[in-house]
Write a protein that holds these residues in place. Structure first.
Motif, PDB file in Angstrom:
ATOM      1  N   THR A 274       0.781  -1.179   0.048  1.00 15.63           N
ATOM      2  CA  THR A 274      -0.059   0.123  -0.060  1.00 15.63           C
ATOM      3  C   THR A 274       0.758   1.288  -0.136  1.00 15.63           C
ATOM      4  N   GLN A 275       0.605   2.115  -0.825  1.00 13.47           N
ATOM      5  CA  GLN A 275       1.116   3.689  -0.845  1.00 13.47           C
ATOM      6  C   GLN A 275       0.537   4.353   0.301  1.00 13.47           C
ATOM      7  N   ILE A 276       1.307   4.870   1.259  1.00  6.58           N
ATOM      8  CA  ILE A 276       0.614   5.642   2.270  1.00  6.58           C
ATOM      9  C   ILE A 276       1.174   7.202   2.348  1.00  6.58           C
ATOM     10  N   GLY A 277       2.142   7.596   1.350  1.00 11.23           N
ATOM     11  CA  GLY A 277       2.419   8.929   1.403  1.00 11.23           C
ATOM     12  C   GLY A 277       3.695   8.967   0.665  1.00 11.23           C
ATOM     13  N   ARG A 278       4.283  10.442   0.898  1.00 10.54           N
ATOM     14  CA  ARG A 278       5.307  10.785   0.112  1.00 10.54           C
ATOM     15  C   ARG A 278       6.515  11.442   0.818  1.00 10.54           C
ATOM     16  N   ILE A 279       7.514  11.477   0.331  1.00 12.46           N
ATOM     17  CA  ILE A 279       8.840  12.023   0.841  1.00 12.46           C
ATOM     18  C   ILE A 279       8.792  13.513   0.504  1.00 12.46           C
ATOM     19  N   THR A 280       9.086  14.241   1.520  1.00 14.84           N
ATOM     20  CA  THR A 280       9.033  15.930   1.237  1.00 14.84           C
ATOM     21  C   THR A 280      10.415  16.335   1.730  1.00 14.84           C
ATOM     22  N   ASP A 281      10.837  17.674   1.446  1.00 14.82           N
ATOM     23  CA  ASP A 281      12.003  18.326   1.934  1.00 14.82           C
ATOM     24  C   ASP A 281      11.717  18.972   3.213  1.00 14.82           C
ATOM     25  N   THR A 282      11.082  18.759   3.890  1.00 18.13           N
ATOM     26  CA  THR A 282      10.766  19.682   5.086  1.00 18.13           C
ATOM     27  C   THR A 282      11.600  19.259   6.258  1.00 18.13           C
ATOM     28  N   LYS A 283      12.019  18.141   6.327  1.00 14.07           N
ATOM     29  CA  LYS A 283      12.534  17.263   7.457  1.00 14.07           C
ATOM     30  C   LYS A 283      11.790  17.115   8.698  1.00 14.07           C
ATOM     31  N   LYS A 284      10.307  17.303   8.343  1.00 17.85           N
ATOM     32  CA  LYS A 284       9.217  17.096   9.270  1.00 17.85           C
ATOM     33  C   LYS A 284       8.611  16.054   8.898  1.00 17.85           C
ATOM     34  N   MET A 285       7.911  15.319   9.971  1.00 15.32           N
ATOM     35  CA  MET A 285       6.904  14.148   9.753  1.00 15.32           C
ATOM     36  C   MET A 285       5.518  14.947   9.986  1.00 15.32           C
ATOM     37  N   ARG A 286       4.473  14.822   8.934  1.00 16.01           N
ATOM     38  CA  ARG A 286       3.380  15.252   8.798  1.00 16.01           C
ATOM     39  C   ARG A 286       2.291  13.837   8.521  1.00 16.01           C
ATOM     40  N   ILE A 287       1.054  14.241   9.121  1.00 11.90           N
ATOM     41  CA  ILE A 287       0.279  13.336   8.778  1.00 11.90           C
ATOM     42  C   ILE A 287      -1.172  14.022   8.427  1.00 11.90           C
ATOM     43  N   LYS A 288      -1.871  13.569   7.136  1.00  9.98           N
ATOM     44  CA  LYS A 288      -3.103  14.178   6.779  1.00  9.98           C
ATOM     45  C   LYS A 288      -4.124  13.251   7.413  1.00  9.98           C
ATOM     46  N   MET A 289      -5.070  13.663   8.232  1.00 11.35           N
ATOM     47  CA  MET A 289      -5.962  13.273   8.942  1.00 11.35           C
ATOM     48  C   MET A 289      -7.465  13.151   8.104  1.00 11.35           C
ATOM     49  N   PRO A 290      -8.336  12.332   8.532  1.00  4.53           N
ATOM     50  CA  PRO A 290      -9.571  12.137   7.752  1.00  4.53           C
ATOM     51  C   PRO A 290     -10.422  13.289   7.549  1.00  4.53           C
ATOM     52  N   ASP A 291     -10.380  14.380   8.389  1.00  6.88           N
ATOM     53  CA  ASP A 291     -10.900  15.740   8.231  1.00  6.88           C
ATOM     54  C   ASP A 291     -10.262  16.665   7.267  1.00  6.88           C
ATOM     55  N   ASP A 292      -9.140  16.249   6.716  1.00  6.91           N
ATOM     56  CA  ASP A 292      -8.265  17.165   5.861  1.00  6.91           C
ATOM     57  C   ASP A 292      -7.470  17.939   6.387  1.00  6.91           C
ATOM     58  N   ARG A 293      -7.461  17.868   7.950  1.00  6.52           N
ATOM     59  CA  ARG A 293      -6.329  18.633   8.532  1.00  6.52           C
ATOM     60  C   ARG A 293      -4.920  17.783   8.281  1.00  6.52           C
ATOM     61  N   THR A 294      -3.780  18.436   8.306  1.00  6.86           N
ATOM     62  CA  THR A 294      -2.434  18.136   8.184  1.00  6.86           C
ATOM     63  C   THR A 294      -1.851  18.630   9.389  1.00  6.86           C
ATOM     64  N   ILE A 295      -1.213  17.625  10.174  1.00  2.94           N
ATOM     65  CA  ILE A 295      -0.425  18.000  11.459  1.00  2.94           C
ATOM     66  C   ILE A 295       0.505  16.987  11.625  1.00  2.94           C
ATOM     67  N   ASP A 296       1.523  17.529  12.665  1.00  5.99           N
ATOM     68  CA  ASP A 296       2.572  16.918  13.057  1.00  5.99           C
ATOM     69  C   ASP A 296       2.595  15.519  13.290  1.00  5.99           C
ATOM     70  N   LEU A 297       3.202  14.598  12.834  1.00  2.00           N
ATOM     71  CA  LEU A 297       3.302  13.100  13.422  1.00  2.00           C
ATOM     72  C   LEU A 297       4.085  13.023  14.350  1.00  2.00           C
ATOM     73  N   LYS A 298       3.626  12.845  15.463  1.00  2.00           N
ATOM     74  CA  LYS A 298       4.634  12.574  16.799  1.00  2.00           C
ATOM     75  C   LYS A 298       5.206  11.176  16.918  1.00  2.00           C
ATOM     76  N   VAL A 299       6.508  10.866  17.381  1.00  2.00           N
ATOM     77  CA  VAL A 299       6.973   9.614  17.273  1.00  2.00           C
ATOM     78  C   VAL A 299       6.800   9.012  18.681  1.00  2.00           C
ATOM     79  N   LYS A 300       6.029   8.037  18.675  1.00  3.38           N
ATOM     80  CA  LYS A 300       5.329   7.382  19.877  1.00  3.38           C
ATOM     81  C   LYS A 300       5.155   5.991  20.029  1.00  3.38           C
ATOM     82  N   GLY A 301       6.143   5.471  19.188  1.00  6.51           N
ATOM     83  CA  GLY A 301       6.421   3.936  19.059  1.00  6.51           C
ATOM     84  C   GLY A 301       7.128   3.423  20.253  1.00  6.51           C
ATOM     85  N   TYR A 302       7.508   2.371  20.151  1.00  2.00           N
ATOM     86  CA  TYR A 302       8.005   1.655  21.283  1.00  2.00           C
ATOM     87  C   TYR A 302       9.744   2.079  21.640  1.00  2.00           C
ATOM     88  N   ASN A 303      10.067   2.165  22.923  1.00  2.00           N
ATOM     89  CA  ASN A 303      11.292   3.018  23.279  1.00  2.00           C
ATOM     90  C   ASN A 303      11.865   1.737  24.065  1.00  2.00           C
TER      91      ASN A 303
END
Length: 306
Positions: A274-303
């Motif tokens: 599945t294609q889920i997104g694209r690489i950008t030049d921003t050096k930031k991780m962002r996620i487009k939500m179902p309501d069309d807002r694009t917000i920062d994607l926080k790193v919350k995986g296992y540490n």
């Protein structure tokens, strides 16, 4: 990098003085490369899993533990699209363990290994004199396939981001019986030019962040395109489960838009891509939500050091 585990790995990298001619891939990727001659390299990885952290022996069989211990290392081979060759296994046994327990563990280890042409060639057995828990560590060797090994650091601006399988809910049991994507990785690498790849061990948000860090890029992913597993849909927040749970051991990779189109059009294997997104030049991780807002994607995986 945002987590203490990644910070300490970065510190180790800064201390490393490995000559690149002999060690083309060092600390910071899924496997390290040791160049044996101008035309021959061996790749090595190691993972340790612990009772009470990665499994619970009160609910899990030793055969399942042996399977998982090998599978997580095979997944590292998949992450770089290399061919597994051999493994050594070291175990720290609780004081009540005996040969029956070891035979059960061995059956799980060899079950996984045989599926991928990887042989068990040795290891070490030691035993606690206290009530300390069971631990098992695997070191695995692999060799180069027809493709070059795929690192985390090759993502390019404009690349498509893809995943295999579905994500989330691994704690419902997937983490004990997942199938390492070794065959899928090798097939993908034969079909198209993959720029960067990693296996999703600590969660999509954490492992995507590692690609972004090592490739010096950013990303935008689409929440509605993330493939949710059946178990993720059983949780209170399926999207958060898919983003952060970890231990999916699916492939996360980037490739040009043209190569992505070619792959998706010609991929006919049972495991979906599945294609889920694209690489950008921003050096930031962002996620487009179902309501069309694009917000920062926080790193919350296992540490691992949390």
């Amino acid at each position: 990098m945002t987590t203490s585990e990644d910070e300490i790995v970065a510190w180790f990298e800064r201390q490393s003085k490995l000559p690149r001619a002999d060690f083309p891939i060092g600390i910071g990727d899924d496997m390290a490369e040791i160049r044996l001659s101008k035309s021959t390299s061996v790749f090595i990885t190691t993972d340790m899993i612990l009772d009470g952290v990665h499994f619970n022996l009160q609910k899990t069989t030793l055969k399942q533990v042996g399977y998982k211990a090998m599978a997580v290392n095979l997944s590292d081979c998949a992450a770089m699209a290399t061919i597994p060759v051999a493994a050594v296994v070291a175990v720290a046994l609780p004081k009540q363990f005996g040969k029956t327990h070891l035979k059960q563990l061995h059956s799980g280890i060899t079950l996984t290994a045989k599926k991928f042409g990887c042989v068990l060639i040795g290891g070490d057995i030691t035993s606690w004199r206290t009530d300390a828990p069971f631990a098992i560590s695997v070191a695995m060797l692999s060799r180069k396939a027809e493709n070059d090994p795929i690192k985390r650091s090759g993502a390019k601006v404009g690349d498509a981001i893809c995943v295999t399988g579905s994500l989330g809910g691994s704690h419902f049991g997937k983490h004990l019986k997942f199938k390492p994507r070794v065959n899928e990785a090798l097939k993908i690498a034969q079909m198209v030019k993959v720029n960067a790849m990693i296996d999703i061990s600590d969660g999509l948000s954490s492992d995507l962040n590692r690609i972004c860090h090592y490739s010096a890029v950013g990303t935008v992913i689409n929440a509605e395109q993330i493939p949710l597993s059946r178990d993720a849909k059983r949780t209170e927040d399926p999207l958060a489960s898919a983003l952060h749970d970890g231990e999916d051991f699916e492939l996360l990779f980037t490739l040009s838009k043209q190569q992505c189109k070619k792959l998706l059009q010609n991929w006919h294997k049972p495991v979906p891509i599945t294609q889920i997104g694209r690489i950008t030049d921003t050096k930031k991780m962002r996620i487009k939500m179902p309501d069309d807002r694009t917000i920062d994607l926080k790193v919350k995986g296992y540490n691992h050091l949390r």
